[in-house]
Design a protein around this motif. Structure first.
Motif, mmCIF file in Angstrom:
data_model
loop_
_atom_site.group_PDB
_atom_site.id
_atom_site.type_symbol
_atom_site.label_atom_id
_atom_site.label_comp_id
_atom_site.label_asym_id
_atom_site.label_seq_id
_atom_site.Cartn_x
_atom_site.Cartn_y
_atom_site.Cartn_z
ATOM 1 N N ALA A 147 8.991 -2.178 -8.638
ATOM 2 C CA ALA A 147 7.725 -2.255 -7.910
ATOM 3 C C ALA A 147 7.948 -2.698 -6.469
ATOM 4 O O ALA A 147 7.370 -2.121 -5.530
ATOM 5 C CB ALA A 147 6.770 -3.205 -8.620
ATOM 6 N N ASN A 148 8.790 -3.721 -6.291
ATOM 7 C CA ASN A 148 9.080 -4.188 -4.929
ATOM 8 C C ASN A 148 9.816 -3.134 -4.117
ATOM 9 O O ASN A 148 9.525 -2.926 -2.933
ATOM 10 C CB ASN A 148 9.913 -5.473 -4.987
ATOM 11 C CG ASN A 148 9.091 -6.698 -5.303
ATOM 12 O OD1 ASN A 148 8.265 -7.128 -4.509
ATOM 13 N ND2 ASN A 148 9.308 -7.260 -6.475
ATOM 14 N N LEU A 149 10.761 -2.455 -4.760
ATOM 15 C CA LEU A 149 11.533 -1.428 -4.065
ATOM 16 C C LEU A 149 10.635 -0.258 -3.663
ATOM 17 O O LEU A 149 10.711 0.252 -2.538
ATOM 18 C CB LEU A 149 12.666 -0.938 -4.974
ATOM 19 C CG LEU A 149 13.648 0.071 -4.381
ATOM 20 C CD1 LEU A 149 14.373 -0.529 -3.182
ATOM 21 C CD2 LEU A 149 14.657 0.528 -5.437
ATOM 22 N N GLY A 150 9.770 0.172 -4.585
ATOM 23 C CA GLY A 150 8.868 1.273 -4.276
ATOM 24 C C GLY A 150 7.905 0.929 -3.167
ATOM 25 O O GLY A 150 7.634 1.765 -2.284
ATOM 26 N N GLN A 151 7.400 -0.307 -3.174
ATOM 27 C CA GLN A 151 6.474 -0.717 -2.127
ATOM 28 C C GLN A 151 7.181 -0.785 -0.775
ATOM 29 O O GLN A 151 6.634 -0.341 0.244
ATOM 30 C CB GLN A 151 5.861 -2.066 -2.474
ATOM 31 C CG GLN A 151 4.799 -2.516 -1.482
ATOM 32 C CD GLN A 151 4.113 -3.791 -1.912
ATOM 33 O OE1 GLN A 151 4.550 -4.472 -2.832
ATOM 34 N NE2 GLN A 151 3.025 -4.135 -1.248
ATOM 35 N N LEU A 152 8.401 -1.346 -0.764
ATOM 36 C CA LEU A 152 9.150 -1.420 0.490
ATOM 37 C C LEU A 152 9.445 -0.034 1.050
ATOM 38 O O LEU A 152 9.215 0.246 2.223
ATOM 39 C CB LEU A 152 10.464 -2.177 0.268
ATOM 40 C CG LEU A 152 10.470 -3.689 0.508
ATOM 41 C CD1 LEU A 152 11.846 -4.235 0.213
ATOM 42 C CD2 LEU A 152 10.075 -3.995 1.942
ATOM 43 N N ALA A 153 9.957 0.847 0.181
ATOM 44 C CA ALA A 153 10.334 2.186 0.619
ATOM 45 C C ALA A 153 9.109 2.980 1.063
ATOM 46 O O ALA A 153 9.111 3.613 2.137
ATOM 47 C CB ALA A 153 11.062 2.920 -0.504
ATOM 48 N N GLY A 154 8.052 2.950 0.249
ATOM 49 C CA GLY A 154 6.862 3.713 0.587
ATOM 50 C C GLY A 154 6.182 3.223 1.842
ATOM 51 O O GLY A 154 5.744 4.021 2.689
ATOM 52 N N THR A 155 6.102 1.890 2.004
ATOM 53 C CA THR A 155 5.468 1.328 3.187
ATOM 54 C C THR A 155 6.259 1.669 4.441
ATOM 55 O O THR A 155 5.685 1.982 5.487
ATOM 56 C CB THR A 155 5.343 -0.201 3.044
ATOM 57 O OG1 THR A 155 4.593 -0.489 1.862
ATOM 58 C CG2 THR A 155 4.656 -0.804 4.234
ATOM 59 N N ALA A 156 7.588 1.593 4.341
ATOM 60 C CA ALA A 156 8.426 1.887 5.498
ATOM 61 C C ALA A 156 8.360 3.360 5.882
ATOM 62 O O ALA A 156 8.319 3.713 7.070
ATOM 63 C CB ALA A 156 9.870 1.483 5.204
ATOM 64 N N VAL A 157 8.337 4.238 4.881
ATOM 65 C CA VAL A 157 8.400 5.676 5.142
ATOM 66 C C VAL A 157 7.033 6.266 5.454
ATOM 67 O O VAL A 157 6.919 7.227 6.214
ATOM 68 C CB VAL A 157 9.029 6.394 3.926
ATOM 69 C CG1 VAL A 157 8.928 7.906 4.076
ATOM 70 C CG2 VAL A 157 10.486 5.980 3.770
ATOM 71 N N GLY A 158 5.977 5.668 4.876
ATOM 72 C CA GLY A 158 4.642 6.252 5.015
ATOM 73 C C GLY A 158 4.211 6.468 6.449
ATOM 74 O O GLY A 158 3.670 7.526 6.807
ATOM 75 N N GLY A 159 4.421 5.455 7.299
ATOM 76 C CA GLY A 159 4.024 5.577 8.702
ATOM 77 C C GLY A 159 4.784 6.677 9.420
ATOM 78 O O GLY A 159 4.204 7.442 10.211
#
Length: 427
Positions: A147-159
């Motif tokens: 969950a932490n990894l997905g949130q970090l990756a998605g938040t970083a890449v989303g923008g």
């Protein structure tokens, strides 16, 4: 002998599918308000649409737990991934045809939130039958890291994806859910025990889950541990953000600070299984509370976003151990036919405390000047730490290998609680 977790094909498929799906979901959550702002030029509408996701998760939380105990859990997970893929694809199509409307965005947010609410209890309830009992704590810790990894990756890449094109993050999210659907279709879930009698009214089943959670003292005390910790830390996080902004700390440093929470969470999830084995349930929970009590006032000495990030990483390091302990014992103490409802109750409780916490933090900054708000949050954490330290129920928390007495069901009939031996035999 049970297959090691790293060689458990079905758990591996479930874990990887949700790592991918979680990253896509986080990218959409970041891109959603940006898209609404670009279309409506209204921050209020942007907040409304984003709030629909959280609201849908809360509203659907209790029914989702009951449905996870009533329906086929694998089918629920598949339908949730398919529903998210269809909803996000419809948004991509609307962007392509320049036909996006606010009601459409609200509907997509509602589908995403409700799907998350349904998926969580279904996954949690089937996990004890997918992995060996002695591996359950490790599996839960790895799910926390996921969950932490997905949130970090998605938040970083989303923008970055949104900068490449308005539809790009949503295309990536749709692909992630489609891929997760395919991977989940190959997961082989052991069948749940046959249900006794026809299903009752959904409302009565929800009430039965609430009664079970409240009547079982060890489940109830760990729920309060999770809720109060989430409440005060959510308030503390907002207080720190506002204080640093008032001190003129650059937004880039604030972003790094927030990301360090995820880094600490991932590291904590990796060491959680070992700490879970070394410490008693009581100690594994109380160490977290006392560590937070000691660390939270340190923020008063820090005026740099990067150093605050180090503090946040340290704060986030131990909670995964407590979370692993709480979730493991709750699942082992709860009969299979009630596990979905337990997870639903916990998700709603965490969602409410997570929503109230930031409001509490903002109110504190309005009512209490400067760093005193940090001391108020620290005082709140210290108070609940003292209460839980003195709790006889928490101190008598059983280990999973201890023999468990038959526990009353919500309807009053005794229900045998799974121990490692009975779970292995049923699996």
């Amino acid at each position: 002998m049970a297959v090691s977790l790293s060689r458990n094909r079905d758990y591996g498929l479930l874990w990887s599918s949700q790592a991918l799906s979680g990253a896509g979901f986080s990218a959409t959550v970041i891109a959603f308000p940006l898209l609404v702002l670009a279309i409506t030029h209204s921050p209020a509408v942007s907040g409304l649409v984003l709030g629909v996701i959280a609201a849908a998760q809360l509203v659907a939380g209790l029914p989702a737990g009951a449905l996870a105990d009533r329906w086929d859990r694998k089918k629920i997970m598949l339908y949730c991934e398919a529903g998210q893929a269809v909803a996000v694809t419809s948004l991509v199509a609307a962007l392509w045809w320049d036909a996006v409307t606010v009601p459409h965005l609200v509907a997509v947010g509602a589908v995403l939130g409700a799907s998350k609410a349904l998926f969580g209890p279904a996954e949690a309830a089937c996990l004890p039958r997918l992995v060996a009992t002695e591996q359950l704590a490790t599996a839960l810790a790895m799910n926390s890291a996921r969950a932490n990894l997905g949130q970090l990756a998605g938040t970083a890449v989303g923008g970055f994806l949104y900068a490449a094109g308005r539809a790009v993050p949503f295309v990536a999210d749709a692909i992630s859910h489609a891929a997760a659907f395919v991977a989940l279709s190959f997961v082989r879930l052991p069948p749940s025990p046959p249900r006794i009698g026809p299903p009752s009214h959904l409302g009565r089943e929800i009430a039965a889950g609430l009664r079970w959670t409240w009547r079982h003292p060890h489940v109830r005390i760990t729920m309060w541990c999770a809720v109060t910790l989430n409440l005060f830390f959510s308030a503390y996080f907002v207080v720190i953000i506002v204080l640093l902004q008032q001190a003129g700390v650059p937004s880039g440093q604030l972003g790094v600070m927030a990301a360090m929470l995820g880094v600490g969470g991932i590291a904590g999830a990796l060491i959680a299984p070992r700490l879970h084995r070394l410490l008693s349930p009581y100690l594994s929970i109380m160490v977290v509370f006392w560590a937070l009590t000691a660390l939270t006032p340190v923020a008063l000495l820090i005026h740099n976003g990067y150093l605050m990030g180090v503090l946040f990483a340290a704060i986030a390091l131990l909670p995964p151990t407590a979370s692993t302990t709480i979730n493991t014992y709750q699942l082992l103490l709860t009969p299979d036919e009630l596990r979905g409802r337990l997870s639903g109750v916990m998700a709603v409780a965490a969602g409410v405390s997570g929503a109230v916490g930031p409001v509490l933090g903002g109110a504190l900054m309005q009512l209490v000047p400067g760093g005193r708000a940090v001391l108020v949050c620290t005082g709140g954490i210290a108070l609940i730490t003292l209460l839980f330290t003195l709790s006889a129920t928490l101190r008598s928390f059983p280990r999973p290998d201890a023999p468990q007495p038959d526990t009353p069901s919500p309807d009053g009939e005794p229900v045998a609680v799974e121990t490692p031996d009975t779970a292995a035999e049923s699996g």
